[in-house]
Write a protein that holds these residues in place. Structure first.
Motif, mmCIF file in Angstrom:
data_model
loop_
_atom_site.group_PDB
_atom_site.id
_atom_site.type_symbol
_atom_site.label_atom_id
_atom_site.label_comp_id
_atom_site.label_asym_id
_atom_site.label_seq_id
_atom_site.Cartn_x
_atom_site.Cartn_y
_atom_site.Cartn_z
ATOM 1 N N SER A 1 0.830 -1.199 0.000
ATOM 2 C CA SER A 1 0.000 0.000 0.000
ATOM 3 C C SER A 1 0.864 1.248 0.000
ATOM 4 O O SER A 1 2.056 1.216 0.354
ATOM 5 C CB SER A 1 -0.902 0.007 1.234
ATOM 6 O OG SER A 1 -0.124 0.166 2.417
ATOM 7 N N GLY B 1 -2.002 -0.075 -7.135
ATOM 8 C CA GLY B 1 -2.641 1.132 -7.634
ATOM 9 C C GLY B 1 -1.675 2.179 -8.134
ATOM 10 O O GLY B 1 -2.086 3.222 -8.649
ATOM 11 N N SER C 1 -2.485 5.642 -6.240
ATOM 12 C CA SER C 1 -2.705 5.352 -4.827
ATOM 13 C C SER C 1 -1.919 6.310 -3.937
ATOM 14 O O SER C 1 -2.401 6.724 -2.872
ATOM 15 C CB SER C 1 -2.309 3.906 -4.506
ATOM 16 O OG SER C 1 -3.220 2.993 -5.077
ATOM 17 N N THR D 1 -6.182 -0.348 -8.549
ATOM 18 C CA THR D 1 -5.630 -1.432 -7.744
ATOM 19 C C THR D 1 -5.942 -2.778 -8.391
ATOM 20 O O THR D 1 -6.824 -2.888 -9.247
ATOM 21 C CB THR D 1 -6.194 -1.400 -6.308
ATOM 22 O OG1 THR D 1 -7.630 -1.394 -6.371
ATOM 23 C CG2 THR D 1 -5.700 -0.178 -5.558
#
Length: 433
Positions: A130, A254, A258, A356
């Motif tokens: 992430s 992503g 992201s 994602t």
């Protein structure tokens, strides 16, 4: 006060057995396995679908819902890290005309803490990180699951340093995909060339490499729109690095989108590369990850292997070649179709609305329906290797044990007039996506 009925753990189990749709509204990274709240177990309730609260801001939210086969008549149970997340998504369902909506708020306090309640996670989730994890790494914290090796963050692009210089993750170096793949064949470069390129970018076999891409659209349609492909280029580089022998390769889930969505700092500094003297292992260290024409032909002739075509349907049936530099149209006879999406430069059937990676259960189900199963040796291919690499990475993330990229793809296959090919609609082909 909640406008929706809150159910117990026992009630959730009962209704799940009766066919209720359980929906996880947390971030996709939590769904995949990351313990974002330091919970006892990572992953999601077995059988749950992923529908993050983040997605409600998108105009096509309801299309994502329909794409997951969540119908208005379904019995829907929502859960997240807290009741606020679940309530927001519940309100969105209510506005869309869904009426059978309840919330489950005991996920952290009961479900996660009791090993008798089944959970699932993406087998290799640690390699799909992430933006929050990467921010902790860059800021000098010691993020959970990191192995403390030297790391390099790589902004991947195709002949487009402007995409990097116009804004990138702080500390990231840039890498042109041409550094690792040949511009003549679009295959991975020779071991000697790979060794030199990786060393020039400061990467050894023991370096943790985190790659990402950025969506930038070309000014002219005749230009190969590799920079518009975002993370496809990053995953292409990841495949070649793993083939070469880099032991810990990760992708930012992503990509740059992201990072921006999380509101983190963006840099325009041209970060200098820090070359190393020796990659550290013989290249290729993992030759089994790549398949070339002779082995591809062998795979077509046996029952326990499949060539998997990750192209668009117009390419598959021979309406278009997909590329302005490939004249031949058609497909490799015997290859199994795994529809990428609209055209040669997009992977929307493997992506969520925020870029994602798509929920892995959905991808696995579609593949199973097409005869693409983990017990077989699978070699994914497309036109020149990019889309094939992304589909391969999906399978590798799921822990499928015998997965490769047929690197030459349609480009190499069609350049040899002795190789057979087909056009038209085959008698049986599943196009579920």
């Amino acid at each position: 006060m909640s406008h929706f009925i809150e159910i117990s753990t026992n009630e959730l189990q009962k209704r799940n057995a009766q066919g209720a749709k359980i929906i996880d509204v947390r971030a996709v990274d939590a769904y995949n396995g990351w313990k974002l709240q330091n919970e006892a177990r990572g992953g999601h309730i077995k059988g749950a679908k992923s529908l993050p609260v983040k997605w409600i801001k998108y105009m096509d939210w309801i299309e994502s819902v329909k794409h997951k086969n969540i119908q208005e008549e379904d019995d829907i149970i929502l859960y997240g890290y807290n009741s606020e997340e679940s309530e927001k998504v519940a309100e969105q369902f209510k506005k869309a005309g869904y009426s059978k909506i309840t919330v489950y708020n005991a996920f952290l306090e009961e479900w996660v803490k009791d090993d008798s309640y089944p959970m699932e996670k993406l087998a290799n989730y640690k390699h799909l990180v992430s933006a929050e994890w990467l921010q902790k790494l860059i800021s000098g914290e010691d993020p959970m699951e990191y192995n403390n090796n030297k790391y390099v963050v790589v902004h991947a692009h195709y002949r487009n340093r402007d995409a990097y210089l116009s804004g990138h993750i702080p500390g990231a170096i840039d890498m042109d995909t041409n550094a690792l793949e040949s511009t003549e064949t679009w295959n991975r470069r020779s071991p000697e060339e790979l060794k030199e390129a990786l060393e020039q970018h400061g990467i050894t076999a023991d370096t943790t490499v985190i790659l990402y891409g950025k969506f930038m659209f070309p000014d002219n349609d005749d230009e190969f729109p590799g920079s518009a492909a975002g993370d496809i280029g990053a995953i292409r580089n990841a495949f070649i690095m793993m083939y070469a022998g880099v032991k810990d390769v990760r992708i930012l889930n992503g990509g740059f989108q992201s990072w921006q969505d999380a509101g983190f700092e963006v840099s325009t500094e041209d970060v200098p590369k820090k070359p190393v003297s020796d990659f550290g292992v013989k290249i290729p260290s993992r030759p089994e990850l790549a398949v070339d024409v002779p082995e591809a032909k062998e795979m077509l002739a046996v029952q326990d292997a499949e060539l998997v075509c990750v192209r668009s349907y117009p390419e598959y049936i021979g309406e278009v070649s997909g590329y302005n530099y490939i004249e031949a149209k058609g497909r490799i006879p015997g290859a199994v179709f795994a529809d990428c999406g609209s055209d040669a430069y997009h992977m929307e059937n493997y992506r969520n609305v925020d870029h994602t990676t798509r929920e892995f259960h959905e991808t696995a189900d579609i593949w199973h329906n097409n005869g693409i199963t983990p017990e077989k040796h699978l070699a994914f291919y497309c036109g020149t290797g990019w889309r094939g690499s992304e589909a391969w990475f999906n399978a590798w993330l799921m822990g499928w044990p015998k997965v490769s990229v047929y690197d030459g793809g349609w480009f190499e296959w069609s350049n040899d007039p002795t190789n057979p090919y087909e056009t038209g609609v085959p008698e049986e082909v599943s196009r579920e996506a």
